[in-house]
Motif scaffolding. Structure first.
Motif, PDB file in Angstrom:
ATOM      1  N   ALA A 352       0.865  -1.365  -0.032  1.00 28.92           N
ATOM      2  CA  ALA A 352       0.068  -0.007  -0.081  1.00 28.92           C
ATOM      3  C   ALA A 352       0.814   1.482   0.009  1.00 28.92           C
ATOM      4  O   ALA A 352       0.318   2.242  -0.373  1.00 28.92           O
ATOM      5  CB  ALA A 352      -0.980   0.188   1.061  1.00 28.92           C
ATOM      6  N   ARG A 353       2.115   1.211   0.443  1.00 29.53           N
ATOM      7  CA  ARG A 353       2.885   2.603   0.491  1.00 29.53           C
ATOM      8  C   ARG A 353       4.131   2.508  -0.309  1.00 29.53           C
ATOM      9  O   ARG A 353       5.240   3.048  -0.245  1.00 29.53           O
ATOM     10  CB  ARG A 353       3.069   2.807   1.988  1.00 29.53           C
ATOM     11  CG  ARG A 353       3.845   1.688   2.883  1.00 29.53           C
ATOM     12  CD  ARG A 353       4.002   1.778   4.423  1.00 29.53           C
ATOM     13  NE  ARG A 353       4.535   0.983   5.012  1.00 29.53           N
ATOM     14  CZ  ARG A 353       6.023   0.709   5.273  1.00 29.53           C
ATOM     15  NH1 ARG A 353       6.738   1.689   4.997  1.00 29.53           N
ATOM     16  NH2 ARG A 353       6.229  -0.171   6.009  1.00 29.53           N
ATOM     17  N   SER A 354       4.086   1.444  -1.464  1.00 22.83           N
ATOM     18  CA  SER A 354       5.323   1.186  -2.275  1.00 22.83           C
ATOM     19  C   SER A 354       5.136   1.614  -3.613  1.00 22.83           C
ATOM     20  O   SER A 354       3.837   1.520  -4.150  1.00 22.83           O
ATOM     21  CB  SER A 354       5.872  -0.169  -2.269  1.00 22.83           C
ATOM     22  OG  SER A 354       6.303  -0.439  -0.769  1.00 22.83           O
ATOM     23  N   SER A 355       6.082   1.949  -4.575  1.00 26.00           N
ATOM     24  CA  SER A 355       5.976   2.391  -5.846  1.00 26.00           C
ATOM     25  C   SER A 355       7.253   1.524  -6.559  1.00 26.00           C
ATOM     26  O   SER A 355       8.283   1.786  -6.119  1.00 26.00           O
ATOM     27  CB  SER A 355       5.897   3.754  -6.158  1.00 26.00           C
ATOM     28  OG  SER A 355       7.155   4.391  -5.861  1.00 26.00           O
ATOM     29  N   VAL A 356       6.802   0.993  -7.675  1.00 26.62           N
ATOM     30  CA  VAL A 356       8.075   0.363  -8.341  1.00 26.62           C
ATOM     31  C   VAL A 356       7.945   0.602  -9.906  1.00 26.62           C
ATOM     32  O   VAL A 356       7.080   0.815 -10.364  1.00 26.62           O
ATOM     33  CB  VAL A 356       7.993  -1.273  -8.161  1.00 26.62           C
ATOM     34  CG1 VAL A 356       8.768  -1.866  -9.073  1.00 26.62           C
ATOM     35  CG2 VAL A 356       7.563  -1.877  -7.138  1.00 26.62           C
ATOM     36  N   THR A 357       9.211   1.099 -10.222  1.00 29.03           N
ATOM     37  CA  THR A 357       9.519   1.574 -11.677  1.00 29.03           C
ATOM     38  C   THR A 357      10.639   0.748 -12.430  1.00 29.03           C
ATOM     39  O   THR A 357      11.470   0.556 -11.713  1.00 29.03           O
ATOM     40  CB  THR A 357       9.859   3.011 -11.789  1.00 29.03           C
ATOM     41  OG1 THR A 357       9.057   3.811 -11.232  1.00 29.03           O
ATOM     42  CG2 THR A 357      10.140   3.688 -13.134  1.00 29.03           C
ATOM     43  N   ILE A 358      10.009   0.097 -13.423  1.00 28.46           N
ATOM     44  CA  ILE A 358      11.100  -0.534 -14.184  1.00 28.46           C
ATOM     45  C   ILE A 358      11.626   0.176 -15.099  1.00 28.46           C
ATOM     46  O   ILE A 358      11.132   0.802 -16.028  1.00 28.46           O
ATOM     47  CB  ILE A 358      10.071  -1.851 -15.146  1.00 28.46           C
ATOM     48  CG1 ILE A 358       9.415  -2.648 -14.049  1.00 28.46           C
ATOM     49  CG2 ILE A 358      11.184  -2.394 -15.868  1.00 28.46           C
ATOM     50  CD1 ILE A 358      10.222  -3.297 -12.920  1.00 28.46           C
ATOM     51  N   GLN A 359      13.085   0.258 -15.142  1.00 29.22           N
ATOM     52  CA  GLN A 359      13.905   1.235 -15.814  1.00 29.22           C
ATOM     53  C   GLN A 359      14.674   0.580 -17.051  1.00 29.22           C
ATOM     54  O   GLN A 359      15.273  -0.462 -16.558  1.00 29.22           O
ATOM     55  CB  GLN A 359      14.746   2.012 -15.207  1.00 29.22           C
ATOM     56  CG  GLN A 359      14.251   2.915 -13.950  1.00 29.22           C
ATOM     57  CD  GLN A 359      13.731   4.239 -14.108  1.00 29.22           C
ATOM     58  OE1 GLN A 359      13.378   4.543 -15.486  1.00 29.22           O
ATOM     59  NE2 GLN A 359      13.452   4.987 -13.304  1.00 29.22           N
ATOM     60  N   ARG A 360      15.101   1.193 -18.140  1.00 26.81           N
ATOM     61  CA  ARG A 360      15.711   0.374 -19.259  1.00 26.81           C
ATOM     62  C   ARG A 360      17.107   1.182 -19.152  1.00 26.81           C
ATOM     63  O   ARG A 360      17.345   2.487 -18.822  1.00 26.81           O
ATOM     64  CB  ARG A 360      14.988   0.650 -20.325  1.00 26.81           C
ATOM     65  CG  ARG A 360      15.734  -0.024 -21.543  1.00 26.81           C
ATOM     66  CD  ARG A 360      14.865  -0.063 -22.902  1.00 26.81           C
ATOM     67  NE  ARG A 360      13.861  -1.120 -22.802  1.00 26.81           N
ATOM     68  CZ  ARG A 360      14.051  -2.181 -22.816  1.00 26.81           C
ATOM     69  NH1 ARG A 360      15.231  -3.007 -23.303  1.00 26.81           N
ATOM     70  NH2 ARG A 360      13.063  -3.060 -22.597  1.00 26.81           N
ATOM     71  N   ILE A 361      17.978   0.284 -19.056  1.00 26.94           N
ATOM     72  CA  ILE A 361      19.239   0.776 -18.914  1.00 26.94           C
ATOM     73  C   ILE A 361      20.093   1.022 -20.170  1.00 26.94           C
ATOM     74  O   ILE A 361      19.434   0.673 -21.446  1.00 26.94           O
ATOM     75  CB  ILE A 361      20.250  -0.398 -18.492  1.00 26.94           C
ATOM     76  CG1 ILE A 361      21.715   0.085 -17.778  1.00 26.94           C
ATOM     77  CG2 ILE A 361      20.621  -1.585 -19.604  1.00 26.94           C
ATOM     78  CD1 ILE A 361      21.410   0.966 -16.739  1.00 26.94           C
TER      79      ILE A 361
END
Length: 361
Positions: A352-361
């Motif tokens: 409930a208190r997290s965010s996830v971002t998938i980043q490209r290298i």
């Protein structure tokens, strides 16, 4: 898969199944409000800011060279832009399936002079991962607050090929005429001395492993469990059910980092049953479960656990992806109210208190 089947055996020979119960996940961790207040709102820990975590999985170099450029780009982003509290690097670091390594005849460029030299798999790890990346990382910013965790893979050519895997570590030093450098010593920058107080910078973890950063319980396995489960699963398709989330649910409901037996041949897992307790989840499900996979990278809530597939840092001769996780603190007034109300423990509610971002290298 361990299941419970409820049915009726009226003939005495055949049981007609009425209900199948697939499993139940372990309870999620909890903490006292006072401890969470200390972690989230004191200068010693987060001081009201989000806990920043970056995780990436190998291979860390492209298929056409041993320059480890994707790892260089990742560490530059960590050092300059992201500046996380925790960096989790998951093997393979010396990928035995990489074309330049699979032959067994490896040559590396000399560090301070022209030309090349013969190298063992272990020397590739020492020179390319430790010397050229981790040491330079800490030399570039000796005061960095980032903690680094290294987790091996069954594809690591220089490490034990058995599951569960022990952590990386030094062995007895061996001098041989075949290589210029001695074998057995990894020279990992475990600690630096600051006012005579050693501070541990790099932590070696086994595969699989569970560990805590503040109150957050992480679970990590470098085996591609999602891919192996996808080839072994029979499931009725339901609208709105994410495939990766369903596969990760097997890991949590079986309470094990080795949810399949016998193990599918393509997984390459050589199970050591003498240490089977090391792939069990024991008392709690993790708050955050990191399962690198060839399947589509994603982040999903599965039975209360945040499941993250960061993908691979390199794919073929190009860059891949990594995951950036931000775990925000619980509001200070909520924690103080919980203390006044005499609550012994409260749930972490990581999803409930997290965010996830998938980043490209």
């Amino acid at each position: 898969q361990i299941v419970l089947v409820e049915g009726l055996c009226s003939s005495g020979r055949v049981m007609v199944a009425r209900r199948i119960i697939e499993g139940s996940s372990l309870p999620l961790p909890t903490s006292t409000p006072a401890k969470l207040l200390e972690y989230h709102h004191t200068n010693k820990y987060q001081n009201g800011t989000a806990l920043s975590v970056v995780t990436a999985a190998g291979p860390f170099t492209t298929s056409d060279n041993l320059d480890y450029e994707p790892l260089t780009d990742l560490l530059r982003a960590v050092l300059v832009t992201i500046k996380p509290d925790l960096l989790i690097l998951i093997g393979p670091f010396v990928d035995i399936s990489q074309p330049l390594l699979s032959s067994g005849h490896v040559t590396l460029n000399n560090n301070e002079s022209e030309g090349t030299h013969e190298a063992s798999f272990e020397m590739v790890f020492v020179e390319k991962i430790i010397r050229d990346h981790l040491n330079l990382f800490f030399q570039s910013d000796p005061d960095t607050a980032t903690t680094i965790i290294l987790i091996p893979s069954l594809l690591d050519a220089h490490h034990e090929f058995v599951f569960p895997q022990p952590p990386f570590g030094d062995r007895d030093e061996i001098v041989t005429k075949y290589f210029d450098e001695p074998l057995g010593l990894l020279n990992v920058p475990f600690a630096v001395v600051d006012n005579k107080n050693p501070v541990k910078r790099v932590h070696m973890m086994p595969n699989p492993c569970m560990f805590r950063m503040n109150e957050v319980l992480f679970g990590v396995c470098s085996n591609d469990l999602l891919y192996s489960l996808s080839s072994d699963e029979a499931s009725q398709i339901k609208d709105g059910v994410n495939r990766v989330a369903r596969l990760a649910g097997h890991v949590l409901e079986q309470q094990s980092f080795a949810p399949q037996f016998p193990v599918p041949p393509q997984t390459l897992s050589q199970l050591d049953f003498r240490h089977s307790n090391h792939w069990r989840m024991k008392s709690h499900s993790p708050d955050v479960l990191i399962l690198p996979s060839k399947l589509a990278n994603t982040a999903k809530e599965v039975v209360g656990t945040l499941v993250v597939n960061p993908g691979q840092l390199s794919r073929g001769n190009g860059g891949g992806t990594f995951a950036e996780i931000s775990i925000h603190p619980i509001r200070e007034d909520e924690l103080r109210d919980a203390i006044l109300q005499g609550k012994e423990t409260i749930p972490h509610a990581i999803c409930a208190r997290s965010s996830v971002t998938i980043q490209r290298i």
